[in-house]
Write an enzyme that holds these catalytic residues in place. Sequence first.
Site, short mmCIF file in Angstrom:
data_model
loop_
_atom_site.label_atom_id
_atom_site.label_comp_id
_atom_site.label_asym_id
_atom_site.label_seq_id
_atom_site.Cartn_x
_atom_site.Cartn_y
_atom_site.Cartn_z
N ASP A 264 0.75 -1.21 -0.01
CA ASP A 264 0.03 -0.13 0.07
C ASP A 264 0.91 1.28 -0.03
O ASP A 264 0.26 2.36 -0.42
CB ASP A 264 -0.97 0.10 1.27
CG ASP A 264 -0.24 -0.44 2.40
OD1 ASP A 264 0.33 -1.52 2.70
OD2 ASP A 264 -0.20 0.65 3.43
N ASP A 274 4.35 7.95 0.76
CA ASP A 274 4.27 7.71 2.21
C ASP A 274 5.48 7.47 3.04
O ASP A 274 6.07 6.43 3.44
CB ASP A 274 3.35 6.30 2.22
CG ASP A 274 2.09 6.59 2.13
OD1 ASP A 274 1.80 7.81 1.84
OD2 ASP A 274 1.05 5.72 2.44
P1 AMP Z 1 0.90 4.22 6.75
O1 AMP Z 1 1.66 3.44 7.92
O2 AMP Z 1 0.80 5.70 7.29
O3 AMP Z 1 1.11 3.90 5.45
O4 AMP Z 1 -0.76 3.75 7.37
C1 AMP Z 1 -1.22 2.29 6.94
C2 AMP Z 1 -2.58 2.49 7.10
O5 AMP Z 1 -2.97 2.75 8.44
C3 AMP Z 1 -3.14 3.39 6.16
O6 AMP Z 1 -4.71 2.87 5.73
C4 AMP Z 1 -3.40 4.68 6.80
O7 AMP Z 1 -4.50 5.62 6.53
C5 AMP Z 1 -4.00 3.93 8.41
N1 AMP Z 1 -3.47 4.86 9.49
C6 AMP Z 1 -2.23 5.30 10.07
N2 AMP Z 1 -2.25 6.16 10.87
C7 AMP Z 1 -3.67 6.51 11.17
C8 AMP Z 1 -4.33 7.09 12.03
N3 AMP Z 1 -3.71 7.92 13.04
N4 AMP Z 1 -5.85 7.25 12.03
C9 AMP Z 1 -6.22 6.53 11.14
N5 AMP Z 1 -5.59 5.55 10.22
C10 AMP Z 1 -4.39 5.70 10.34
MG MG Z 2 0.64 4.17 3.76
#
Ligand code: AMP
Ligand code: MG
Length: 501
Positions: A264, A274
Amino acid sequence: MSRDVPVVFFVYWYLMASVTGLHFDNSYARLPPELYEVVDPTPLDSPFLIALNPDAAALIDLDATLSTAEEMAIYLSGARRIPGAEPIAMLYAGHQFGVWVPQLGDGRAILLGEVVNERGDRWDLHLKGAGQTRFARGGDGRAVLRSVIREYLASEAMHGLGIPTTRALAIVGSQTTVQRESVESAATLLRLAPSHVRFGTTEVLAARNRPDLVRTVVDHVIEKHTPAHRGRYAAWFRDVVVRTARLVASWQAVGFTHGVLNTDNLSVLGCTIDYGPFGFMEGFDPSFVPNHSDTEGRYAYDQQPAIGLWNLARFGESLLSLISVDEGEEALEAYRPAFEQHLTLRVRAKLGLTETRPEDTKLMADLFDLLRTQRVDYTRFFRALSLYTTVDGTVPLALRSEVTDATALEAWLTAYRDRLVTERSRDADRQSRMARVNPVYILRTWLAERAIRKAEDERDFSEIEKLRLLLRYPFSEQPHSMEYTESAPDWARDLVVSCSS
Ligand code: AMP
Ligand code: MG
């Protein structure tokens, strides 16, 4: 002379807009509603502008001087909708640390819309930390200031290094607090990218047995970005394979480790997206793992090339309603040669070599052995190497001071010198070539941390801007900036970054 003035004025007026005058064309929001949730950002308390990147603003024809800082903070944090925007949270899934997660999606980011600039380029306006969406999975929908600052600086650093990446437009801070390991302040990052479609975007659709929607998304991406591939899905997939291979090779060449290479977090356009617990390597260490939460080292520096391919294989599987297994496998076979070719190209340029010779493989392998065994600062080494001259043949002081074992360095330099002589390399030409590809400045973890602490503790955001300006032209030495090339000082020796953001 006077006749020119109105023309200049007219052109300027036509090109640039205030934050409320951007030109939107929201193509993703016109796709079937199963692909996203229509959702507005949740405003932050008392938003204020922390950073605005004029280079990114120029990409969307935004003239920051036409709006006040207050207006910018309100619109660029999503507290008020920019006219023409149609906010949505995109659906995707992904393989996280090798494990299939059937639904992820923009849990805390919202695609405000797509701006088309005067040249016809399209830019997603993607707001991170915008509040909860249907995909939040219990998360608070927010991003903390420190992680937003890191992404802002890293993406601009990556761009400065000539590597495809999302761009960072604006950081907005607030009085909203959120709980992580401690209570922290929430912020938003508005970032730009030609697209936010990820490997996980088609993965979720294939897993839900919706080949119709897989086709819709792929057709959309092809139409928008590579119309020459219209209807040629295997060729398009192969293109994604090659772009990804080149992207990973570019990361390896500058010592960048992404930290969370889940499917993702990989763009179908082969651009870096990201930024979380990433790291730019300082002392050369192939097993470098910037993400403190990655205890197995799955996403270590030296694992990235293999992980890129593994992720492409998962992505390819999600396309099996469009391409055959044979076509998929054939496309994946393009990965390794594309990766190796691109990495060699970059390393050869770092060494200032213009020709390709059989002895280069050993020359490069020996160098990386030397860098590894002595934990040499990867960035400073290559920069100092450009000072070396074949005429003189002595070891420049700046180079000598990077290594502990001078004998090993001298042995390698002898081979390097022979190699330069073989292609009749001219020192001055080679030195200027090398200075154009070996950066002086990278985003060292401690530099980002210093900017973060100033911002958090003193509400002083000047260090963010200072770093942005340095990293924008990382190949040019800038006055009074010597300390920005240094290794972590004592206070920052044991800094760690984790997935918490
Ligand atoms: P990431 O590690 O930032 O790539 O996020 C992985 C997944 O977790 C994605 O679907 C993000 O939208 C979700 N996500 C990460 N942090 C949060 C948060 N604080 N609130 C809601 N969703 C989150
Ligand atoms: Mg992400």
